[in-house]
Design a protein around this motif. Structure first.
Motif, PDB file in Angstrom:
ATOM      1  N   HIS A  49       0.816  -1.212   0.000  1.00  0.00           N
ATOM      2  CA  HIS A  49       0.000   0.000   0.000  1.00  0.00           C
ATOM      3  C   HIS A  49       0.854   1.270   0.000  1.00  0.00           C
ATOM      4  O   HIS A  49       0.361   2.356  -0.301  1.00  0.00           O
ATOM      5  N   ARG A  50       2.146   1.127   0.336  1.00  0.00           N
ATOM      6  CA  ARG A  50       3.027   2.302   0.353  1.00  0.00           C
ATOM      7  C   ARG A  50       3.562   2.655  -1.040  1.00  0.00           C
ATOM      8  O   ARG A  50       4.178   3.714  -1.201  1.00  0.00           O
ATOM      9  N   GLU A  77      -3.592  -2.248   5.255  1.00  0.00           N
ATOM     10  CA  GLU A  77      -4.638  -1.294   4.880  1.00  0.00           C
ATOM     11  C   GLU A  77      -5.590  -1.919   3.867  1.00  0.00           C
ATOM     12  O   GLU A  77      -5.218  -2.832   3.115  1.00  0.00           O
ATOM     13  N   GLN A  88      -6.145   1.580  -1.169  1.00  0.00           N
ATOM     14  CA  GLN A  88      -4.713   1.820  -1.286  1.00  0.00           C
ATOM     15  C   GLN A  88      -4.069   1.238  -2.539  1.00  0.00           C
ATOM     16  O   GLN A  88      -2.923   1.566  -2.842  1.00  0.00           O
ATOM     17  N   TYR A 108      -4.492   0.575  15.372  1.00  0.00           N
ATOM     18  CA  TYR A 108      -5.455   1.516  14.791  1.00  0.00           C
ATOM     19  C   TYR A 108      -4.979   1.934  13.401  1.00  0.00           C
ATOM     20  O   TYR A 108      -4.366   2.983  13.224  1.00  0.00           O
ATOM     21  N   SER A 109      -5.277   1.113  12.407  1.00  0.00           N
ATOM     22  CA  SER A 109      -4.915   1.424  11.028  1.00  0.00           C
ATOM     23  C   SER A 109      -5.932   2.398  10.451  1.00  0.00           C
ATOM     24  O   SER A 109      -6.938   2.737  11.083  1.00  0.00           O
ATOM     25  N   ARG A 110      -5.690   2.807   9.212  1.00  0.00           N
ATOM     26  CA  ARG A 110      -6.652   3.705   8.550  1.00  0.00           C
ATOM     27  C   ARG A 110      -8.008   3.031   8.419  1.00  0.00           C
ATOM     28  O   ARG A 110      -9.053   3.658   8.610  1.00  0.00           O
ATOM     29  N   GLN A 111      -8.001   1.738   8.083  1.00  0.00           N
ATOM     30  CA  GLN A 111      -9.261   1.003   7.983  1.00  0.00           C
ATOM     31  C   GLN A 111      -9.979   0.972   9.321  1.00  0.00           C
ATOM     32  O   GLN A 111     -11.199   1.163   9.405  1.00  0.00           O
ATOM     33  N   GLU A 112      -9.223   0.753  10.407  1.00  0.00           N
ATOM     34  CA  GLU A 112      -9.832   0.710  11.731  1.00  0.00           C
ATOM     35  C   GLU A 112     -10.341   2.082  12.168  1.00  0.00           C
ATOM     36  O   GLU A 112     -11.280   2.173  12.957  1.00  0.00           O
ATOM     37  N   HIS A 113      -9.738   3.148  11.640  1.00  0.00           N
ATOM     38  CA  HIS A 113     -10.267   4.492  11.878  1.00  0.00           C
ATOM     39  C   HIS A 113     -11.711   4.577  11.377  1.00  0.00           C
ATOM     40  O   HIS A 113     -12.617   5.018  12.094  1.00  0.00           O
ATOM     41  N   TYR A 114     -11.933   4.111  10.146  1.00  0.00           N
ATOM     42  CA  TYR A 114     -13.286   4.146   9.579  1.00  0.00           C
ATOM     43  C   TYR A 114     -14.205   3.155  10.289  1.00  0.00           C
ATOM     44  O   TYR A 114     -15.372   3.457  10.573  1.00  0.00           O
ATOM     45  N   GLU A 140      -7.113   9.795  18.078  1.00  0.00           N
ATOM     46  CA  GLU A 140      -8.050  10.433  17.145  1.00  0.00           C
ATOM     47  C   GLU A 140      -8.272  11.889  17.551  1.00  0.00           C
ATOM     48  O   GLU A 140      -8.308  12.224  18.741  1.00  0.00           O
TER      49      GLU A 140
END
Length: 411
Positions: free
Chosen positions: A117-118, A144, A149, A246-252, A282
């Motif tokens: 994803h990078r 992610e 990504q 807490y990945s970006r997916q877990e943020h959502y 957050e």
């Protein structure tokens, strides 16, 4: 001279326990029974010795790299491993050249790209022609969501496989293997009651982290009667506090669960997700905005005060910041979760917006049109309008003629 340096380097290298205990066969691979199981699609494909491009999506330490290596071993494929953090297009070209050499020798190649994803769009696009013509097969790993990504062109050429966090039973087996290895190769050990469960709880499905804890705690433990004594206290002192995953997916996902808990009138779940988002770092203003949305969308006019409380919580966190801001946020969360619910507001506005967008875009009746200019009367604008405060009992039409009986609200 170079060989001497390499030999000395290998002699001094301290290989982590997690690497030593990495599974060597698919039968030893634990924790992904949804993917690797008798008659599972992936295993059946591997039995045919056919390769295909994959992206493994899962949390850290769930076995993405290990599974990629095992697939290469199972299919007798040349395995090239690079990281998206430190590689680029040149590394891809080098891998392609090696893959062509392997093909000439009758061997297929798997290119494993960690944290794919990078890669930028350009770097991802550089893979496409070589996957298309079969020069190599890609296995990418990512924490992610690939849908966000990975570029669509690459996604269309791979199969995305979702790997779960390692379950507690599998994690217990992995940790026990760590205990056994350490006790066999170094000094015998004894564990305090509760150590295994404590490590499982700390690791939260991350096998690499669990084995790192096990190894570090073992060597940091007291030696009693020629035995290492592993205690919960030692592990606590080594680990101190672990940040929540807490990945970006877990943020959502967490924001979604937070709002749905509020909507579902579960204050305990809502408080839990509030705490999870706070610990993860957050922005409290983001949390407050979600709260404001819910107060209007899900509570609405069933309790109009919910919106005021949510707005005041936003102002409070702006003034206080964290950690003090957690208190007004929690107060507002509990209030909104317990408030009576009505989605009449969002349903009404969204239905009206949909009607207008789909062709029901009609002008107001003539008597409602603006009459505050010189020529309005001669066009009939405003003629017949009744000032509602002067004659509240007289009914008049407010909807466009084409929507006279249309109802957007429930009452």
């Amino acid at each position: 001279m170079n060989n001497l340096f390499t030999e000395l380097e290998n002699q001094n290298k301290q290989i982590p326990l997690a690497e030593i205990l990495r599974p060597k066969t698919l039968e030893d691979f634990l924790g992904q029974s949804n993917v690797i199981a008798p008659n599972s699609p992936l295993l059946n494909l591997l039995k045919t010795n056919r390769l295909f491009s994959l992206i493994f999506w899962g949390t850290p330490g769930c076995g993405k790299t290990t599974l990629a290596r095992l697939i290469a071993s199972k299919t007798n494929a040349n395995f090239i491993e690079i990281s998206a953090v430190t590689s680029g297009v040149k590394d891809i070209k080098d891998a392609v050249d090696k893959a062509k050499e392997s093909l000439r020798a009758g061997q297929k190649t798997i290119l494993f790209i960690d944290e794919i994803h990078r890669y930028s769009k350009t770097q991802q696009d550089a893979l496409l022609p070589h996957l298309e013509n079969g020069t190599l097969f890609l296995i990418g790993s990512t924490t992610e969501n690939p849908s966000f990504q990975v570029v669509p062109a690459l996604l269309s050429r791979v199969q995305v496989v979702r790997l779960n966090s390692i379950d507690d039973d599998s994690m217990a087996q992995i940790i026990k293997k760590g205990f056994s290895y350490l006790a066999t190769h170094y000094t015998p050990m004894e564990c305090e009651s509760g150590v295994l469960d404590f490590i499982i709880n700390l690791a939260r499905g991350d096998a690499r982290y669990a084995l790192n804890i096990t190894e570090n705690a073992y060597f940091a433990s007291d030696l009693k009667e020629n035995k290492k004594f592993l205690s919960v206290k030692t592990i606590e002192e080594i680990c101190q506090q672990r940040n929540t995953r807490y990945s970006r997916q877990e943020h959502y996902d967490c924001a979604s669960a937070f709002q749905k808990s509020l909507r579902g009138s579960d204050p305990d779940a809502a408080i839990y997700y509030l705490a999870k988002m706070i610990i993860a770092g957050e922005d409290p203003r983001f949390i407050a905005r979600r709260l404001i949305t819910c107060a209007s969308e899900d509570v609405g006019n069933a309790d109009p005060n919910a919106l005021n409380i949510a707005l005041n919580a936003y102002k409070a966190v702006e003034i206080l910041g964290l950690p003090e801001g957690r208190i007004p946020l929690a107060q507002a969360v509990i209030y909104v979760a317990r408030a009576p619910k009505s989605n009449e507001t969002i349903c009404a506005i969204d239905e009206a917006l949909s009607d207008i967008s789909n062709g029901k875009d009609f002008p107001p009746p003539m008597h409602l049109r603006d009459a505050h200019y010189k020529d309005a009367a001669k066009y009939g604008f405003g003629n017949g309008y009744i000032y509602s405060h002067s004659a509240p009992d007289i009914e008049q039409q407010f909807m466009p003629d084409e929507l006279v009986n249309k109802k957007y609200t429930k009452s």
